[in-house]
Design an enzyme around this catalytic site. Structure first.
Site, PDB file in Angstrom:
ATOM      1  N   GLY A 267       0.805  -2.781  -3.526  1.00 48.92           N
ATOM      2  CA  GLY A 267       0.193  -2.390  -4.787  1.00 48.92           C
ATOM      3  C   GLY A 267      -0.495  -1.037  -4.684  1.00 48.92           C
ATOM      4  O   GLY A 267      -0.441  -0.225  -5.610  1.00 48.92           O
TER       5      GLY A 267
ATOM      6  N   ASP B 230     -10.755  -8.617  -0.955  1.00 50.19           N
ATOM      7  CA  ASP B 230      -9.575  -9.068  -0.203  1.00 50.19           C
ATOM      8  C   ASP B 230      -9.895 -10.163   0.810  1.00 50.19           C
ATOM      9  O   ASP B 230      -8.995 -10.693   1.463  1.00 50.19           O
ATOM     10  CB  ASP B 230      -8.942  -7.871   0.524  1.00 50.19           C
ATOM     11  CG  ASP B 230      -8.415  -6.850  -0.470  1.00 50.19           C
ATOM     12  OD1 ASP B 230      -8.126  -7.235  -1.620  1.00 50.19           O
ATOM     13  OD2 ASP B 230      -8.311  -5.667  -0.100  1.00 50.19           O
TER      14      ASP B 230
ATOM     15  N   ARG C 296      -4.367 -15.704  -5.864  1.00 46.18           N
ATOM     16  CA  ARG C 296      -5.089 -16.163  -4.666  1.00 46.18           C
ATOM     17  C   ARG C 296      -6.056 -17.309  -4.965  1.00 46.18           C
ATOM     18  O   ARG C 296      -6.483 -17.993  -4.039  1.00 46.18           O
ATOM     19  CB  ARG C 296      -5.816 -14.978  -3.994  1.00 46.18           C
ATOM     20  CG  ARG C 296      -4.842 -14.049  -3.298  1.00 46.18           C
ATOM     21  CD  ARG C 296      -5.491 -12.858  -2.614  1.00 46.18           C
ATOM     22  NE  ARG C 296      -4.476 -12.128  -1.851  1.00 46.18           N
ATOM     23  CZ  ARG C 296      -4.599 -10.891  -1.398  1.00 46.18           C
ATOM     24  NH1 ARG C 296      -5.723 -10.220  -1.608  1.00 46.18           N
ATOM     25  NH2 ARG C 296      -3.631 -10.313  -0.721  1.00 46.18           N
TER      26      ARG C 296
ATOM     27  N   ARG D  98       3.260  -7.613 -10.542  1.00 44.72           N
ATOM     28  CA  ARG D  98       1.837  -7.258 -10.661  1.00 44.72           C
ATOM     29  C   ARG D  98       1.601  -6.289 -11.830  1.00 44.72           C
ATOM     30  O   ARG D  98       2.452  -5.470 -12.149  1.00 44.72           O
ATOM     31  CB  ARG D  98       1.332  -6.695  -9.317  1.00 44.72           C
ATOM     32  CG  ARG D  98       1.315  -7.811  -8.280  1.00 44.72           C
ATOM     33  CD  ARG D  98       0.923  -7.334  -6.915  1.00 44.72           C
ATOM     34  NE  ARG D  98      -0.461  -6.921  -6.843  1.00 44.72           N
ATOM     35  CZ  ARG D  98      -0.995  -6.370  -5.758  1.00 44.72           C
ATOM     36  NH1 ARG D  98      -0.241  -6.168  -4.668  1.00 44.72           N
ATOM     37  NH2 ARG D  98      -2.259  -6.018  -5.750  1.00 44.72           N
TER      38      ARG D  98
ATOM     39  N   ARG E 213      -4.079   6.519   2.272  1.00 43.21           N
ATOM     40  CA  ARG E 213      -4.649   7.763   1.750  1.00 43.21           C
ATOM     41  C   ARG E 213      -4.459   8.914   2.731  1.00 43.21           C
ATOM     42  O   ARG E 213      -4.325  10.073   2.309  1.00 43.21           O
ATOM     43  CB  ARG E 213      -6.126   7.541   1.414  1.00 43.21           C
ATOM     44  CG  ARG E 213      -6.296   6.646   0.150  1.00 43.21           C
ATOM     45  CD  ARG E 213      -7.591   5.908   0.131  1.00 43.21           C
ATOM     46  NE  ARG E 213      -7.903   5.211  -1.117  1.00 43.21           N
ATOM     47  CZ  ARG E 213      -7.483   3.982  -1.430  1.00 43.21           C
ATOM     48  NH1 ARG E 213      -6.709   3.299  -0.584  1.00 43.21           N
ATOM     49  NH2 ARG E 213      -7.833   3.421  -2.579  1.00 43.21           N
TER      50      ARG E 213
ATOM     51  N   LYS F 252      -3.330 -10.540  -7.405  1.00 37.03           N
ATOM     52  CA  LYS F 252      -3.065  -9.870  -6.120  1.00 37.03           C
ATOM     53  C   LYS F 252      -1.634 -10.210  -5.689  1.00 37.03           C
ATOM     54  O   LYS F 252      -0.812 -10.548  -6.528  1.00 37.03           O
ATOM     55  CB  LYS F 252      -4.105 -10.319  -5.087  1.00 37.03           C
ATOM     56  CG  LYS F 252      -5.539  -9.928  -5.461  1.00 37.03           C
ATOM     57  CD  LYS F 252      -5.753  -8.432  -5.425  1.00 37.03           C
ATOM     58  CE  LYS F 252      -7.177  -8.053  -5.798  1.00 37.03           C
ATOM     59  NZ  LYS F 252      -7.353  -6.599  -5.872  1.00 37.03           N
TER      60      LYS F 252
ATOM     61  N   SER G 296     -11.757  -1.589  -9.970  1.00 35.00           N
ATOM     62  CA  SER G 296     -10.524  -1.426  -9.197  1.00 35.00           C
ATOM     63  C   SER G 296     -10.477  -0.064  -8.538  1.00 35.00           C
ATOM     64  O   SER G 296     -10.433   0.969  -9.215  1.00 35.00           O
ATOM     65  CB  SER G 296      -9.299  -1.586 -10.105  1.00 35.00           C
ATOM     66  OG  SER G 296      -8.158  -1.087  -9.441  1.00 35.00           O
TER      67      SER G 296
HETATM   68  O1  SPQ Z   1      -2.088  -2.749  -1.770  1.00 35.99           O
HETATM   69  P1  SPQ Z   1      -2.309  -4.134  -2.292  1.00 35.99           P
HETATM   70  O2  SPQ Z   1      -1.052  -4.936  -2.192  1.00 35.99           O
HETATM   71  O3  SPQ Z   1      -2.877  -4.156  -3.679  1.00 35.99           O
HETATM   72  O4  SPQ Z   1      -3.374  -4.808  -1.301  1.00 35.99           O
HETATM   73  C1  SPQ Z   1      -4.591  -5.546  -1.430  1.00 35.99           C
HETATM   74  C2  SPQ Z   1      -4.662  -6.472  -0.157  1.00 35.99           C
HETATM   75  O5  SPQ Z   1      -5.143  -7.606  -0.198  1.00 35.99           O
HETATM   76  O6  SPQ Z   1      -4.247  -5.982   0.890  1.00 35.99           O
HETATM   77  C3  SPQ Z   1      -4.711  -6.365  -2.725  1.00 35.99           C
HETATM   78  F1  SPQ Z   1      -3.944  -7.329  -2.862  1.00 35.99           F
HETATM   79  O7  SPQ Z   1      -5.735  -4.693  -1.325  1.00 35.99           O
HETATM   80  C4  SPQ Z   1      -6.175  -3.756  -2.340  1.00 35.99           C
HETATM   81  C5  SPQ Z   1      -7.537  -4.178  -2.864  1.00 35.99           C
HETATM   82  O8  SPQ Z   1      -7.523  -5.480  -3.375  1.00 35.99           O
HETATM   83  C6  SPQ Z   1      -6.267  -2.386  -1.700  1.00 35.99           C
HETATM   84  C7  SPQ Z   1      -7.075  -1.414  -2.495  1.00 35.99           C
HETATM   85  C8  SPQ Z   1      -7.025   0.029  -2.172  1.00 35.99           C
HETATM   86  O9  SPQ Z   1      -6.612   0.403  -1.049  1.00 35.99           O
HETATM   87  O10 SPQ Z   1      -7.433   0.832  -3.031  1.00 35.99           O
HETATM   88  C9  SPQ Z   1      -7.927  -1.825  -3.512  1.00 35.99           C
HETATM   89  C10 SPQ Z   1      -8.053  -3.227  -3.951  1.00 35.99           C
HETATM   90  O11 SPQ Z   1      -7.273  -3.437  -5.132  1.00 35.99           O
HETATM   91  P2  SPQ Z   1      -7.866  -3.198  -6.605  1.00 35.99           P
HETATM   92  O12 SPQ Z   1      -6.802  -3.798  -7.508  1.00 35.99           O
HETATM   93  O13 SPQ Z   1      -9.141  -3.984  -6.653  1.00 35.99           O
HETATM   94  O14 SPQ Z   1      -8.041  -1.773  -6.818  1.00 35.99           O
END
Ligand code: SPQ
Length: 439
Positions: free
Chosen positions: A98, A320, A351, A126, A30, A347, A172
């Site tokens: 992601g 996470d 997981r 994903r 961010r 994820k 999320s």
């Molecule tokens: O970026 P990415 O690959 O989705 O990373 C993960 C992680 O474990 O490092 C998820 F696999 O973290 C996400 C987290 O699960 C990071 C995140 C964010 O920075 O906004 C939010 C979460 O995901 P989500 O799908 O719940 O919004």
């Protein structure tokens, strides 16, 4: 061809000493996004120089933003303002991340240029409809594959997005953040309601940059009226990285670890709450506010954990950390039950399945369910487990070595570099007997 990394961990040992774990991944992403859209020069310290956050950094360089990496987590971003991004010359490759893909899809939907977002094999599987469907309701034009996955082909619809009132079907932070970023380019107000609290770094950082996001209970709202003014950002250590040592020092005998300068934003501290319910000895010391985010030092001492039913309200606040929490459960006395965590299946890997498979190989009674897992605590044996290229699974099984009765080999660990490149060094400095082999 990318190198394969295998971790080998000798069983036993304890963790002792002090460490400052890697910078927060969510905040690092961010800081680049908002710093790029700001007017003026933003200075970031504590930035996570790992593949995921660097994918975001490169994407903004590809859109014409000058970003200097001055070493040791210091980054200088020469912001181009809210309307200053330029069309990238090629698809933006976001690797395993992601967060980069979902947040960028919102930000790019309302630009005056087209763009394409791609990722690695895992990211390309994903689900992206969770962002493209609400964005389409705002007037965005984004094409996915038939399965609703990347590549995402975004036709810029500058001046043509309209705010919506969106009630998210799942908790999320990525969907929420995506829609708030799109809302910065939409006519009228964009309102996002979440079913349960998720990390709020986007809201806090936007307000820090002087761009107003209104938060009322579980709803965040934003309009296109506003600008971002450059600031300095001190990114704290990532509690998701600290979690490996919170569990490691809890389960290994004679352990005493101090983790410095860890972000303890209440939307991220579910891991501390869950471990404390299991009987962990974690002290939160020297609490302070740094750049609008709560930070503390965490001291953790070995303790005999006990199995619990994990309260569902804590799930999004520790989302996470479940791979390593499953290791804690495997070392606890009695049964641990996780429910309400179906999100874990989408994820970087599934997981739930991948952790259950690995735990079973190590002789643990771990039964996957559609939305969680039931684990009988007991003895962890040795063996060869697959991480399926998932960084958090690789690190979780490395930590399991502290209580295993024989060595553990973990395959496919290169992606530890996506979130915590200093893991091996910090872990071995604290006492984990971990080596790695490249092939
Ligand atoms: O970026 P990415 O690959 O989705 O990373 C993960 C992680 O474990 O490092 C998820 F696999 O973290 C996400 C987290 O699960 C990071 C995140 C964010 O920075 O906004 C939010 C979460 O995901 P989500 O799908 O719940 O919004």
């Amino acid at each position: 061809m990318t190198k394969k990394i295998t971790f080998k961990v000798q069983n036993g040992g304890s963790l002792q000493g002090e460490a400052r774990v890697a910078g927060d991944k969510s905040m690092s992403h961010r800081s680049i996004m908002l710093g790029s859209l700001a007017e003026g020069v933003t200075h970031v310290t504590g930035f996570l120089e790992a593949e995921d956050a660097l994918a975001t950094l490169q994407a903004f360089r590809d859109m014409g933003v000058e970003i200097e990496q001055n070493g040791d987590g210091c980054v200088t971003i020469h912001g181009v303002g809210k309307h200053g991004l330029k069309a990238p010359k090629a698809p933006l490759y976001l690797g395993n991340s992601g967060t980069s893909m979902r947040l960028l899809s919102g930000l790019l939907a309302g630009q005056a240029f087209d763009s394409v977002l791609t990722g690695d094999e895992s990211l390309s599987k994903r689900p992206m409809k969770r962002v493209t469907e609400p964005l389409a309701k705002m007037g965005a034009d984004i094409k996915t594959t038939e399965k609703g996955t990347a590549p995402l082909e975004i036709t810029g619809r500058a001046g043509q997005l309209t705010g919506i009132d969106y009630v998210m079907p799942m908790a999320s932070a990525q969907v929420k953040s995506c829609l708030l970023l799109a809302g910065m380019y939409a006519q009228g107000e964009t309102r996002v309601t979440e079913p349960a609290p998720t990390r709020d770094h986007t809201e806090r950082m936007l307000n820090g940059f002087g761009y107003s996001v209104h938060v009322d209970k579980n709803q965040a709202s934003i309009t296109a009226n506003g600008k971002l003014t450059a600031m300095t950002i001190d990114v704290p250590s990532d509690i998701s990285s600290a979690a490996f040592f919170l569990v490691g020092a809890s389960i290994a005998e004679n352990s005493d670890v101090l983790l410095k300068h860890v972000g303890i934003n209440p939307t991220r501290t579910g891991v501390i709450d869950i471990l404390r319910l299991m009987g962990a000895n974690i002290e939160v010391l020297n609490e302070r506010i740094v750049g609008g985010e709560p930070v503390a030092d965490l001291r953790v001492i070995s303790s005999q954990l006990k199995g619990i039913d994990i309260p569902e309200y804590l799930v999004p606040l520790a989302i996470d950390e479940f791979p390593v929490l499953f290791i804690a459960a495997a070392c606890a006395e009695g049964e641990t039950r996780l429910t309400g965590a179906e999100e874990l299946r989408v994820k970087e890997s599934d997981r739930i399945q991948v952790m259950a498979d690995g735990l079973q190989i190590l002789g643990v009674n771990a039964q996957p369910t559609s939305d969680g897992m039931i684990i009988q605590g007991g003895t962890i044996g040795g063996g060869i487990v697959e991480s399926h290229g998932d960084h958090r699974i690789a690190m979780a099984f490395a930590i399991a070595g502290l209580r295993a009765t024989a060595p553990i080999t973990i395959l496919d660990c290169a992606n530890v570099n996506t979130s915590f490149p200093t893991f091996k060094k910090l872990a071995t400095d604290l006492g984990l007997q971990l080596t790695s082999e490249e092939s």
